[in-house]
Design an enzyme around this catalytic site. Structure first.
Site, PDB file in Angstrom:
ATOM      1  N   LYS A 154      46.431  28.641  33.290  1.00 29.53           N
ATOM      2  CA  LYS A 154      45.383  28.144  34.178  1.00 29.53           C
ATOM      3  C   LYS A 154      44.370  27.318  33.383  1.00 29.53           C
ATOM      4  CE  LYS A 154      41.796  29.780  37.299  1.00 29.53           C
ATOM      5  NZ  LYS A 154      41.176  30.912  37.968  1.00 29.53           N
ATOM      6  N   GLU A 187      47.428  32.588  22.854  1.00 29.64           N
ATOM      7  CA  GLU A 187      48.842  32.967  22.799  1.00 29.64           C
ATOM      8  C   GLU A 187      49.721  31.839  23.341  1.00 29.64           C
ATOM      9  OE1 GLU A 187      46.365  34.747  24.006  1.00 29.64           O
ATOM     10  OE2 GLU A 187      46.654  36.901  23.713  1.00 29.64           O
ATOM     11  N   GLY A 189      43.972  34.034  38.060  1.00 29.80           N
ATOM     12  CA  GLY A 189      45.214  34.112  37.277  1.00 29.80           C
ATOM     13  C   GLY A 189      46.166  35.178  37.796  1.00 29.80           C
ATOM     14  N   ARG A 190      45.639  36.362  38.068  1.00 27.89           N
ATOM     15  CA  ARG A 190      46.505  37.472  38.483  1.00 27.89           C
ATOM     16  C   ARG A 190      46.904  37.383  39.955  1.00 27.89           C
ATOM     17  NH1 ARG A 190      41.607  38.874  36.738  1.00 27.89           N
ATOM     18  NH2 ARG A 190      40.105  39.812  38.162  1.00 27.89           N
ATOM     19  N   GLU A 220      42.740  44.734  35.905  1.00 28.97           N
ATOM     20  CA  GLU A 220      41.865  43.620  35.539  1.00 28.97           C
ATOM     21  C   GLU A 220      40.912  43.309  36.707  1.00 28.97           C
ATOM     22  OE1 GLU A 220      43.250  40.436  32.553  1.00 28.97           O
ATOM     23  OE2 GLU A 220      43.131  39.291  34.402  1.00 28.97           O
ATOM     24  N   HIS A 266      62.746  61.344  34.502  1.00 29.93           N
ATOM     25  CA  HIS A 266      63.197  61.983  33.266  1.00 29.93           C
ATOM     26  C   HIS A 266      62.254  61.690  32.111  1.00 29.93           C
ATOM     27  CE1 HIS A 266      66.974  63.257  35.102  1.00 29.93           C
ATOM     28  NE2 HIS A 266      66.835  62.137  35.813  1.00 29.93           N
ATOM     29  N   LYS A 286      38.756  38.571  22.433  1.00 32.66           N
ATOM     30  CA  LYS A 286      39.227  37.213  22.113  1.00 32.66           C
ATOM     31  C   LYS A 286      38.286  36.549  21.110  1.00 32.66           C
ATOM     32  CE  LYS A 286      41.158  36.021  26.692  1.00 32.66           C
ATOM     33  NZ  LYS A 286      41.010  35.148  27.841  1.00 32.66           N
TER      34      LYS A 286
HETATM   35  O1  F6P Z   1      43.742  38.238  30.031  1.00 30.09           O
HETATM   36  C1  F6P Z   1      42.758  37.381  30.465  1.00 30.09           C
HETATM   37  C2  F6P Z   1      43.285  36.220  31.234  1.00 30.09           C
HETATM   38  O2  F6P Z   1      42.228  35.349  31.454  1.00 30.09           O
HETATM   39  C3  F6P Z   1      43.959  36.622  32.550  1.00 30.09           C
HETATM   40  O3  F6P Z   1      43.074  36.834  33.571  1.00 30.09           O
HETATM   41  C4  F6P Z   1      44.875  35.479  32.758  1.00 30.09           C
HETATM   42  O4  F6P Z   1      45.847  35.778  33.705  1.00 30.09           O
HETATM   43  C5  F6P Z   1      45.426  35.297  31.372  1.00 30.09           C
HETATM   44  O5  F6P Z   1      44.307  35.523  30.524  1.00 30.09           O
HETATM   45  C6  F6P Z   1      46.047  33.973  31.084  1.00 30.09           C
HETATM   46  O6  F6P Z   1      45.145  32.914  31.268  1.00 30.09           O
HETATM   47  P1  F6P Z   1      45.632  31.423  31.366  1.00 30.09           P
HETATM   48  O7  F6P Z   1      46.510  31.292  32.551  1.00 30.09           O
HETATM   49  O8  F6P Z   1      44.380  30.616  31.483  1.00 30.09           O
HETATM   50  O9  F6P Z   1      46.383  31.096  30.106  1.00 30.09           O
END
Ligand code: F6P
Length: 545
Positions: free
Chosen positions: A205, A211, A266-267, A352, A383, A511
């Site tokens: 987003k 990452e 995002g979620r 979240e 189990h 972060k």
């Molecule tokens: O973990 C924090 C967060 O901002 C989430 O809410 C989001 O889904 C994820 O990081 C990834 O964010 P992006 O889509 O901006 O890479």
């Protein structure tokens, strides 16, 4: 602003927690033949039985009164009207617009239906080009493999849905997901990739997430190291994002960008361009059916009367368990192997969203909010951790989810799976008294003394709440409806708890600190840390030389 706990409706529920909330469900069922009919319902092809929860009519009435006092309906309407209910970020929360089809949606008075449709058409056209081999790789080969690079909401939804809808996958195509910044995730995925036939989908987003940007850069380096040229990147890399500048900065052409908007959390974004890997796997018609299933649940949530409104009822029952009966956790237990990533997906969606401890006006909440959510596909979980759910000191409400039909009707596997799906909630509700356990032991040949000794170990307290959800089959439609049901349950709970379910400031501090620590692991000067962190940094630097 009045605290929730000052509301008379809240106090009524506190009183009920000590009376009705302590009744054993076994007795409630024993005295009420209509309990199942009264406490079950269906919406958008999802049947929900909530009769095995610790509710009575008085509790339900009080919960619905609490909902009214908290303005849940008004807040729901504000959400669907595109008002900025995500107050700390000044944003609307309008994922429903993404799946709404011809229903009209506006943000700040501006119609968004047109731009939603435009991106959906762009996605549809792109899928068609990939699926008909019109969009080919740099050596002219079809792009058979998709690697989605994203994390959190840009990963978990598409992972969960592509797993859940594997029976609908277009033959000869596959989708892979890389999320972890641990190089192992990318390295292991790339080991089996052919650069000539792989399409990389960079899903973020913000397009700034460490990452994802790290993995995307390494994937690009790998692609170029295999003989492809810079000009070939356009054929093999597309972006799903709200941040056009950053996408350009990365080297992806705007024509290869599928956009969405800041009013999509995002979620809650699998319905947006973030769903592209889903559409690439199951085809456009099925992706549309997923959206339609969710839209049908949206219609139910917006239109059904309170007493039949499943997201409202389930949300309120969750509040009852968490804030009034003190239950800390919540287990999601899908009895369908295809749904095995649903708990992981819901962990982010729920934790979240409602893992918050200040109200919208910034005061500390005086009650428990979002539970710890976990789960596993049945019967595997049985189990592993069900022992604790049956006999542990914590009472953990569980959702049991199953389809009546399997996509793989193999011998008697499915009846056996369903028997377990039914037996576990029954056992959790009924329990077994020490007297019953003792009688069974004696009937099985144990001596009086032996039976007396073992009975406490073999007794089950029961009265452990469960909700059972049943669909005819896991299809794009029923899955869409099921996910939307959970989204709205989370909404209802956030509205009652008076928290902002749509921000996530709690993930920021880590972060920021990781950014500060990184140079210290790369030969930079030591920063200021607590003794433990400093000691660990020194130790890691020593080990890495
Ligand atoms: O973990 C924090 C967060 O901002 C989430 O809410 C989001 O889904 C994820 O990081 C990834 O964010 P992006 O889509 O901006 O890479």
């Amino acid at each position: 602003m009045t605290s929730r706990t000052d509301l008379s409706e809240w106090q009524t529920l506190q009183t009920l927690a000590g009376t009705d909330g302590q009744r054993h469900m076994r007795d409630l069922f024993g005295r009420d033949e209509g309990r199942f009919e009264r406490y079950s319902g269906e919406a958008a092809s999802v049947f929900v039985d909530y009769s095995k929860t610790r509710i009575t009519d008085d509790v339900l009435d009080a919960l619905l009164a609490l909902s009214k006092a908290c303005g849940v309906t008004e807040r729901r309407d504000a959400m669907f009207a595109g008002e900025p209910i995500n107050e700390t970020e000044g944003r609307a929360v309008l994922h429903a617009a993404l799946r709404g089809g011809d229903r009209k949606f506006a943000v700040g008075g501006e119609d968004v239906t047109g731009e939603v449709k435009a991106v959906l058409s762009q996605m549809e056209a792109f899928c068609a080009k990939v699926h008909t081999d019109e969009h080919l790789g740099y050596t002219g080969k079809p792009l058979k493999t998709v690697v989605n690079i994203g994390i959190g909401g840009s990963d978990l939804g598409p992972v969960m849905v592509t797993e859940a809808l594997k029976p609908y996958a277009i033959p000869g195509r596959s989708v892979h997901f890389v999320s972890n910044v641990d190089g192992t995730h990318l390295a292991e995925t790339l080991k089996v990739m052919d650069p000539e036939t792989t399409l990389f989908v960079i899903a973020s987003k913000t397009f700034t997430t460490q990452e994802t940007m790290t993995n995307a850069q390494s994937a690009r380096d790998w692609f170029l190291s295999k003989g492809a040229g810079e000009a070939d990147v356009a054929k093999h890399f597309v972006a799903l994002s709200t941040n056009e500048d950053a996408v350009k900065g990365f080297g992806i052409e705007p024509s290869n960008m599928f956009r969405f908007w800041d009013w999509v959390g995002g979620r809650y974004s699998l319905w947006s361009a973030i769903g592209l890997p889903i559409a690439l796997q199951i085809g456009w018609k099925n992706f549309r059916a997923l959206l339609d299933g969710a839209a049908a649940m949206d219609d139910h949530f917006r239109g059904a009367p309170d007493r039949e409104n499943l997201p409202l009822l389930l949300g309120l029952i969750g509040v009852w368990h968490r804030s009034f009966l003190g239950m800390h956790a919540h287990a999601v237990l899908p009895y369908d192997q295809y749904l095995h990533r649903l708990p992981a997906y819901l962990q982010q969606a729920d934790m979240e969203s409602n893992g918050k401890s200040v109200t919208l006006s910034g005061e500390k909440v005086a009650y428990d909010t979002g539970p710890i959510l976990f789960g596993e596909a049945g019967t595997n979980g049985q189990h592993a951790f069900y022992q604790l759910i049956h006999q542990g000191t914590d009472v953990i409400p569980c959702d049991f989810i199953a389809p009546a039909h399997s996509h793989n009707e193999l011998g008697d596997h499915h009846p056996k799976l369903l028997a377990n799906f039914l037996a576990q909630p029954e056992a959790l509700m009924q329990g077994r008294t020490a007297e019953e356990a003792k009688a069974e032991l004696i009937a099985g040949g144990a001596s009086e003394e032996e039976a007396e000794r073992l009975a406490p170990h073999k007794a089950f307290p029961g009265n452990r709440p469960t909700v059972s959800m049943l669909v005819e089959k896991v299809t794009p439609m029923t899955l869409g409806a099921l996910i939307a049901l959970y989204e709205h349950v989370i909404f209802v709970q956030g509205a009652v708890w008076d928290v902002n379910s749509y921000d996530q400031w709690g993930v920021e501090l880590g972060k920021v600190l990781a950014k500060a620590i990184l140079p210290e692991l790369q030969g930079g000067e030591a920063g200021t840390h607590d003794a433990s962190t400093a000691g660990l940094i020194a130790r890691i630097n020593g080990l890495r030389g």
